[in-house]
Design a protein around this motif. Structure first.
Motif, mmCIF file in Angstrom:
data_model
loop_
_atom_site.group_PDB
_atom_site.id
_atom_site.type_symbol
_atom_site.label_atom_id
_atom_site.label_comp_id
_atom_site.label_asym_id
_atom_site.label_seq_id
_atom_site.Cartn_x
_atom_site.Cartn_y
_atom_site.Cartn_z
ATOM 1 N N GLY A 51 0.856 -1.197 0.000
ATOM 2 C CA GLY A 51 0.000 0.000 0.000
ATOM 3 C C GLY A 51 0.881 1.232 0.000
ATOM 4 N N ASN A 52 0.766 2.030 1.051
ATOM 5 C CA ASN A 52 1.591 3.235 1.158
ATOM 6 C C ASN A 52 2.663 3.084 2.240
ATOM 7 N N GLU A 53 2.862 1.862 2.724
ATOM 8 C CA GLU A 53 3.872 1.624 3.747
ATOM 9 C C GLU A 53 5.089 0.946 3.125
ATOM 10 N N VAL A 54 6.276 1.359 3.591
ATOM 11 C CA VAL A 54 7.516 0.786 3.074
ATOM 12 C C VAL A 54 8.321 0.226 4.246
ATOM 13 N N TYR A 55 8.640 -1.076 4.158
ATOM 14 C CA TYR A 55 9.467 -1.731 5.169
ATOM 15 C C TYR A 55 10.874 -1.915 4.617
ATOM 16 N N LEU A 56 11.869 -1.629 5.462
ATOM 17 C CA LEU A 56 13.271 -1.855 5.112
ATOM 18 C C LEU A 56 13.739 -3.105 5.838
ATOM 19 N N GLU A 57 14.340 -4.048 5.104
ATOM 20 C CA GLU A 57 14.838 -5.287 5.730
ATOM 21 C C GLU A 57 16.290 -5.512 5.338
ATOM 22 N N ASP A 58 17.150 -5.706 6.344
ATOM 23 C CA ASP A 58 18.558 -5.997 6.099
ATOM 24 C C ASP A 58 18.698 -7.466 5.696
ATOM 25 N N LEU A 59 19.481 -7.743 4.646
ATOM 26 C CA LEU A 59 19.635 -9.103 4.124
ATOM 27 C C LEU A 59 20.929 -9.733 4.649
ATOM 28 N N ASN A 60 21.089 -9.722 5.987
ATOM 29 C CA ASN A 60 22.296 -10.281 6.638
ATOM 30 C C ASN A 60 23.572 -9.698 6.036
ATOM 31 N N SER A 61 23.573 -8.368 5.850
ATOM 32 C CA SER A 61 24.724 -7.694 5.252
ATOM 33 C C SER A 61 25.922 -7.730 6.191
ATOM 34 N N THR A 62 27.119 -7.556 5.616
ATOM 35 C CA THR A 62 28.354 -7.607 6.406
ATOM 36 C C THR A 62 28.435 -6.443 7.394
ATOM 37 N N ASN A 63 28.122 -5.235 6.935
ATOM 38 C CA ASN A 63 28.301 -4.038 7.772
ATOM 39 C C ASN A 63 27.005 -3.515 8.386
ATOM 40 N N GLY A 64 25.887 -4.179 8.107
ATOM 41 C CA GLY A 64 24.636 -3.779 8.756
ATOM 42 C C GLY A 64 23.931 -2.624 8.070
ATOM 43 N N THR A 65 22.674 -2.456 8.443
ATOM 44 C CA THR A 65 21.837 -1.375 7.924
ATOM 45 C C THR A 65 21.313 -0.570 9.114
ATOM 46 N N TYR A 66 21.403 0.741 9.010
ATOM 47 C CA TYR A 66 21.022 1.613 10.124
ATOM 48 C C TYR A 66 19.917 2.571 9.684
ATOM 49 N N VAL A 67 18.989 2.841 10.589
ATOM 50 C CA VAL A 67 17.950 3.843 10.377
ATOM 51 C C VAL A 67 18.039 4.854 11.499
ATOM 52 N N ASN A 68 18.308 6.090 11.137
ATOM 53 C CA ASN A 68 18.462 7.183 12.120
ATOM 54 C C ASN A 68 19.482 6.815 13.202
ATOM 55 N N GLY A 69 20.569 6.130 12.772
ATOM 56 C CA GLY A 69 21.656 5.832 13.699
ATOM 57 C C GLY A 69 21.533 4.526 14.448
ATOM 58 N N LYS A 70 20.417 3.797 14.271
ATOM 59 C CA LYS A 70 20.222 2.544 14.999
ATOM 60 C C LYS A 70 20.204 1.366 14.029
ATOM 61 N N ALA A 71 20.938 0.298 14.411
ATOM 62 C CA ALA A 71 20.975 -0.892 13.560
ATOM 63 C C ALA A 71 19.596 -1.546 13.542
ATOM 64 N N VAL A 72 19.145 -1.980 12.359
ATOM 65 C CA VAL A 72 17.825 -2.602 12.218
ATOM 66 C C VAL A 72 17.930 -3.872 11.393
ATOM 67 N N LYS A 73 16.996 -4.812 11.663
ATOM 68 C CA LYS A 73 16.837 -5.982 10.801
ATOM 69 C C LYS A 73 15.666 -5.768 9.855
ATOM 70 N N LYS A 74 14.542 -5.289 10.428
ATOM 71 C CA LYS A 74 13.388 -4.956 9.605
ATOM 72 C C LYS A 74 12.626 -3.847 10.306
ATOM 73 N N GLN A 75 12.298 -2.804 9.566
ATOM 74 C CA GLN A 75 11.633 -1.653 10.184
ATOM 75 C C GLN A 75 10.733 -0.945 9.179
ATOM 76 N N LEU A 76 9.590 -0.480 9.692
ATOM 77 C CA LEU A 76 8.687 0.350 8.893
ATOM 78 C C LEU A 76 9.271 1.751 8.816
ATOM 79 N N LEU A 77 9.485 2.258 7.602
ATOM 80 C CA LEU A 77 10.085 3.580 7.434
ATOM 81 C C LEU A 77 9.031 4.676 7.576
ATOM 82 N N GLN A 78 9.438 5.773 8.201
ATOM 83 C CA GLN A 78 8.599 6.951 8.327
ATOM 84 C C GLN A 78 9.176 8.058 7.440
ATOM 85 N N ASN A 79 8.302 8.971 7.005
ATOM 86 C CA ASN A 79 8.753 10.075 6.161
ATOM 87 C C ASN A 79 9.945 10.795 6.799
#
Length: 225
Positions: A51-79
């Motif tokens: 729909g209008n929601e976007v989830y970000l999911e890390d695919l077991n990356s080597t260096n990790g994925t961060y949202v607003n400075g915090k490491a995440v595995k899967k997170q709903l993104l906000q504007n």
């Protein structure tokens, strides 16, 4: 439409519109968003749009994925969230749906117009404003009232020439303002909306006060002043 703005050291290097249900991000050239940097894994992360929601999911990356400075595995993104991968910053922009409308119905950006200047004082003998003029002054002549679902009780004023309602990918209808009234037509989605129990096709159907619409499982009523 949601989009991702990729930058490094404050310099924007690309802007990507999210148009698919699944958008991949990584160093390999077959990704939808390619970041050619050794800090980025070949298949680093995926963006899943529902729909209008976007989830970000890390695919077991080597260096990790961060949202607003915090490491995440899967997170709903906000504007305006900032995704960080290595030295790259990816800003998420999504200004389509207002927070008051919830998931049941989505309006295109600009559905609520800016407040117009106050009208000049009426002079003696002046003709009354037409319905179109009233709408231009922020006084809609019609609205859609939500009868069921999480947004039950809300009213959506039909102040634009075309107002789009529904769930993208499921069922979307367009209500168009015409000189002699309003019409509704099916725009996209396998589930066709219904008007007073009858399915609506792509041909516009005239709306009357009190008509009942059902769209993506949500019941609505067309009300006209």
């Amino acid at each position: 439409m949601p989009k991702m703005i990729v930058s490094i050291d404050g310099v924007v290097i690309k802007e990507v519109q999210l148009t698919k249900d699944r958008t991949t991000l990584g160093r390999r050239p077959y990704n939808d968003i390619v970041i050619d940097n050794l800090a980025v894994s070949g298949e680093h992360a995926v963006l899943q749009m529902t729909g209008n929601e976007v989830y970000l999911e890390d695919l077991n990356s080597t260096n990790g994925t961060y949202v607003n400075g915090k490491a995440v595995k899967k997170q709903l993104l906000q504007n305006s969230d900032t995704v960080e991968i290595g030295k790259y910053k990816i800003k998420y922009i999504n200004e389509v749906a207002g927070p008051t409308f919830e998931k049941t119905m989505i309006l295109k950006a600009g559905a609520l117009p800016p407040m117009p200047p106050p009208p000049a004082p009426a002079q003696a003998g002046a003709a009354p404003a037409s319905a179109a003029q009233a709408a231009d002054l922020g006084q809609p002549s019609a609205a859609i009232k939500v009868l069921s679902g999480a947004a039950a009780g809300r009213e959506v004023p039909l102040v634009k020439v075309v107002t789009t309602i529904g769930k993208p990918g499921v069922a979307v209808a367009a209500i168009t303002k015409r000189p002699h009234g309003f019409v509704v037509a099916h725009v996209e989605g396998a589930n066709k909306p219904t008007l007073n129990g009858a399915a609506i096709g792509s041909e516009p159907v005239t709306l009357k006060h009190g008509d009942l619409l059902e769209l993506a499982g949500t019941q609505m009523q067309f009300v006209q002043a």
